[in-house]
Write an enzyme that holds these catalytic residues in place. Structure first.
Site, mmCIF file in Angstrom:
data_model
loop_
_atom_site.group_PDB
_atom_site.id
_atom_site.type_symbol
_atom_site.label_atom_id
_atom_site.label_comp_id
_atom_site.label_asym_id
_atom_site.label_seq_id
_atom_site.Cartn_x
_atom_site.Cartn_y
_atom_site.Cartn_z
ATOM 1 N N CYS A 62 51.322 -14.883 65.508
ATOM 2 C CA CYS A 62 50.979 -16.364 66.367
ATOM 3 C C CYS A 62 52.184 -16.393 67.395
ATOM 4 O O CYS A 62 53.113 -15.863 67.154
ATOM 5 C CB CYS A 62 49.605 -17.368 66.927
ATOM 6 S SG CYS A 62 49.694 -18.455 65.808
ATOM 7 N N ARG A 84 46.760 -20.554 65.761
ATOM 8 C CA ARG A 84 45.319 -19.053 65.277
ATOM 9 C C ARG A 84 45.806 -18.172 64.152
ATOM 10 O O ARG A 84 45.329 -18.288 63.073
ATOM 11 C CB ARG A 84 45.871 -18.488 65.599
ATOM 12 C CG ARG A 84 45.399 -18.565 67.040
ATOM 13 C CD ARG A 84 45.554 -18.052 68.882
ATOM 14 N NE ARG A 84 47.018 -17.636 69.078
ATOM 15 C CZ ARG A 84 47.282 -17.016 69.842
ATOM 16 N NH1 ARG A 84 46.612 -16.948 71.161
ATOM 17 N NH2 ARG A 84 48.854 -18.108 70.186
ATOM 18 N N ASP A 87 44.255 -18.035 72.671
ATOM 19 C CA ASP A 87 45.156 -19.451 72.691
ATOM 20 C C ASP A 87 44.254 -20.308 72.634
ATOM 21 O O ASP A 87 44.206 -21.265 74.003
ATOM 22 C CB ASP A 87 46.277 -19.178 72.995
ATOM 23 C CG ASP A 87 47.704 -20.128 73.481
ATOM 24 O OD1 ASP A 87 47.596 -21.796 71.834
ATOM 25 O OD2 ASP A 87 48.703 -20.346 73.700
HETATM 26 P P1 4NP Z 1 49.116 -20.551 68.320
HETATM 27 O O1 4NP Z 1 49.395 -21.686 69.272
HETATM 28 O O2 4NP Z 1 50.511 -19.598 69.063
HETATM 29 O O3 4NP Z 1 48.455 -20.396 68.286
HETATM 30 O O4 4NP Z 1 49.961 -21.344 66.770
HETATM 31 C C1 4NP Z 1 50.461 -22.174 70.259
HETATM 32 C C2 4NP Z 1 50.481 -23.580 69.872
HETATM 33 C C3 4NP Z 1 52.307 -23.855 70.171
HETATM 34 C C4 4NP Z 1 52.489 -23.413 71.469
HETATM 35 C C5 4NP Z 1 51.576 -22.701 72.583
HETATM 36 C C6 4NP Z 1 51.108 -21.722 71.601
HETATM 37 N N1 4NP Z 1 53.513 -23.741 72.232
HETATM 38 O O5 4NP Z 1 53.278 -23.424 73.469
HETATM 39 O O6 4NP Z 1 53.892 -24.636 72.390
#
Ligand code: 4NP
Length: 158
Positions: free
Chosen positions: A9, A15, A128
């Site tokens: 992800c 995720r 997300d």
């Molecule tokens: P992930 O979610 O990709 O599912 O781990 C996110 C984690 C961090 C961020 C965005 C989405 N961020 O902008 O820091």
């Protein structure tokens, strides 16, 4: 040698670590532990070294799963050699991974999580949950349970 699956992800704190945890539980239930190995990573490095987001850990706990100690890491080109199947959670993750592939063989290892969504699934990718509330995290866990179950059925044949 085990068949190796990598969930990807953006941050590797919501995720993809959840996908890894939910998938590992399904692998164990299917009696495939040892034959299939999973890992997860992110396309971005902002959270490298961190535990999964506490909101995702809480959603996983509500669904009966426990964190296995994974710390966030960033995808690197060597992952194309280390893994048999690379599963980006959304289209943006998929494009980022494909931009690093050095040829058709590497690109062919990349399949979106939505390849294992059923016909009635209303999502087109794993959304997300980072900027939303707890219900979004619970919905992601349930979506991942449905998708990883279908993935495990496919892997019974490898
Ligand atoms: P992930 O979610 O990709 O599912 O781990 C996110 C984690 C961090 C961020 C965005 C989405 N961020 O902008 O820091």
């Amino acid at each position: 040698m085990a068949y190796r699956v990598l969930f990807v992800c953006l941050g590797n704190i919501c995720r993809s670590p959840a996908a890894e945890i939910v998938f590992n539980a399904a692998i164990e239930r299917a009696g495939l532990k040892g034959r299939v190995k999973a890992d997860s990573c992110g396309t971005a490095s902002y959270h490298t070294g961190e535990k999964p987001d506490h909101r995702m850990l809480a959603a996983l706990e509500r669904a009966g799963y426990a964190w296995g100690g994974h710390r966030a890491r960033t995808f690197c080109r060597a992952d194309f050699e280390r893994f048999d199947l690379i599963i980006p959670q959304d289209e943006s993750n998929r494009n980022d991974i494909l931009s690093l592939a050095s040829g058709a063989e590497q690109a062919a290892k990349v399949r979106p999580m939505s390849d294992w969504f059923g016909p009635d699934e209303h999502e087109r990718e794993v959304p997300d949950p980072y900027y939303g509330g707890p219900a979004g995290f619970d919905a992601v866990v349930r979506l991942l349970e449905r998708a990883t179950e279908a993935l495990v059925q496919e892997l019974r044949e490898v």
